[in-house]
Design a protein around this motif. Structure first.
Motif: not given
Length: 443
Positions: A39-57, A94-98
């Motif tokens: 599962a971890a191998d599928r991550c692109y390790f984005c530099h400007d990762a949108p997932c970080i911005t979407a995480c409230p923490t 956590c509703p990770t899907e949204t």
């Protein structure tokens, strides 16, 4: 012997032991080592990762996934927990899907996101299983802070304050800590008493005392706390529930969904939890979905979830709606409760069809019901509180209230979205502001 599934009325023991075990097993089985690496191998390790911005923490998601991929999952756990000390529970509920997974580059390109939530659980569970606490307490400051509420916001605030060397007393009205994580989450989302174990693990930081069975406004006032402590954080959640407001809503068989979920979570034997044959849940949020799904898992023959607007307007995510449907819950939309029918006990609920603006259509429908759960929202309880905004405590971006030396966060405060992860972020940020204020920084 289990009760006949066709038996009318509210009954316990509708299933056998094997069925209860299967129905209330972990919703998502934890990843093993190989699955986590894949599962971890599928991550692109984005530099400007949108997932970080979407995480409230604001967890550095690419970093912790890279740490898992390189075999340093304990470091991954610390990356997570430094931002979200309740990362283990958030990985489950956590509703990770949204949030993070919805904006994952893999999701956008392929419709299949990196399993961020399950990877977070893999890392945090692994560290907790070793009885390791990755943070140390700073030198004592001599400051004492009162935290009202031992839920996600209060515990996150207390932990961050304790890390900075302050002494914290957490005061909670219930007999157990955890707040909604302990009493308000579906049992299949948090198995094996995880909420209590996470609290015990969190307290390993030291400097935190928890006092149970005391409520603000009953056993002490806000002024009492201000006189005794250097600062106060309010994180007591929403203690009241909104009633249906219908004639006959006091009939036997009608109860609040939050009480049903709490009773189920605290039950040592699921066969002792009673449920009707024909269940109707009124509401469209997570509480409504959790109540409806668990009623079905307890052996109810027919379960309907009824919401006054369309599915697109439901607070519960599409994933949760689909989960409910997959468990056999019938979802009825654009229907507002009109009347309760029955002689002493509920037998039918009548609904009127409405459009998304709640304009009545003049058409109605009756649903058979011997057990009805109301899940139409909760309300703040108490008079001795700082200024309100709407029906919640008004707070600044850092949680400061209208009363000097008093902060608030979580469900009781304005601006939140009633998610565990948001409550954790608000508790953490308020703690940082409290620390700065007490130690001479800007408030």
């Amino acid at each position: 012997m289990p009760t006949d599934m066709f038996a009318q009325g509210i009954q316990s023991g509708r299933l056998n032991a094997e069925q209860y075990d299967a129905n209330f097993a972990d919703l998502h089985a934890p990843l093993n080592d190989h699955e986590a690496l894949v599962a971890a191998d599928r991550c692109y390790f984005c530099h400007d990762a949108p997932c970080i911005t979407a995480c409230p923490t604001d967890i550095d998601i690419p970093l912790f996934i890279r740490q898992i991929a390189t075999g340093t999952s304990d470091a991954a756990a610390k990356t997570i927990l430094s931002q979200n000390i309740m990362g283990g529970m958030c990985a489950r509920v956590c509703p990770t899907e949204t949030l993070c997974e919805e904006v994952c580059v893999r999701e956008v390109a392929e419709g299949k996101p990196v399993l961020i939530g399950q990877l977070q659980r893999y890392a945090t569970d692994g560290l907790m299983a070793k009885e390791v606490h990755p943070f140390e307490r700073a030198s004592p400051t001599g400051k004492r802070i009162a935290v009202v509420g031992a839920g996600p916001a209060g515990l996150a605030c207390a932990h961050r304050l304790a890390m900075h060397g302050h002494d914290v007393v957490v005061i909670d009205a219930r007999a157990k800590s955890g707040g909604l994580n302990e009493f308000g989450i579906a049992a299949y989302k948090s198995t094996d008493d995880f909420a209590a174990k996470e609290v015990d693990w969190l307290l390993q930081i030291g400097g935190i005392e928890i006092v149970h069975g005391k409520a603000l406004g009953q056993d002490m006032s806000l002024a009492d706390l201000q006189s005794e402590y250097d600062a106060v954080f309010l994180g007591m959640g929403l203690g009241g529930v909104n009633g249906l407001g219908l004639e006959g809503d006091d009939k036997a068989g009608i109860m609040d969904a939050v009480d049903f979920i709490s009773d189920l979570r605290q039950a040592s034997d699921l066969s002792g939890v009673s449920v009707g044959r024909d269940v109707v849940v009124i509401g469209g949020g997570m509480t409504a979905v959790d109540a409806a799904v668990q009623a079905k898992l307890l052996g109810a023959l027919n379960v309907a979830l009824v919401y006054r607007r369309s599915r697109a307007r439901m607070n519960a995510s599409r994933y949760e709606q689909d989960l409910a449907a997959s468990k056999g819950v019938r979802i009825i939309t654009n229907a507002s409760p009109l009347a309760v029918h029955g002689n002493g006990a509920v037998r039918e609920i009548e609904f009127e069809y409405t459009d998304d603006d709640l304009k009545p259509t003049g058409q109605s429908v009756r649903l058979a019901a011997d057990h009805v759960f109301s899940a139409i929202g909760q309300s703040l309880v108490g008079d001795d509180l700082p200024a309100l905004e709407g029906r919640k405590i008004k707070v600044s971006e850092t949680g400061a209230t209208s009363v000097k030396g008093v902060w608030a966060g979580g469900d009781c405060a304005s601006g939140g979205d009633d998610l565990t992860v948001t409550a954790v972020a608000e508790g953490r940020d308020a703690a940082m502001d409290i620390h700065a204020s007490l130690m001479g920084g800007a408030s």
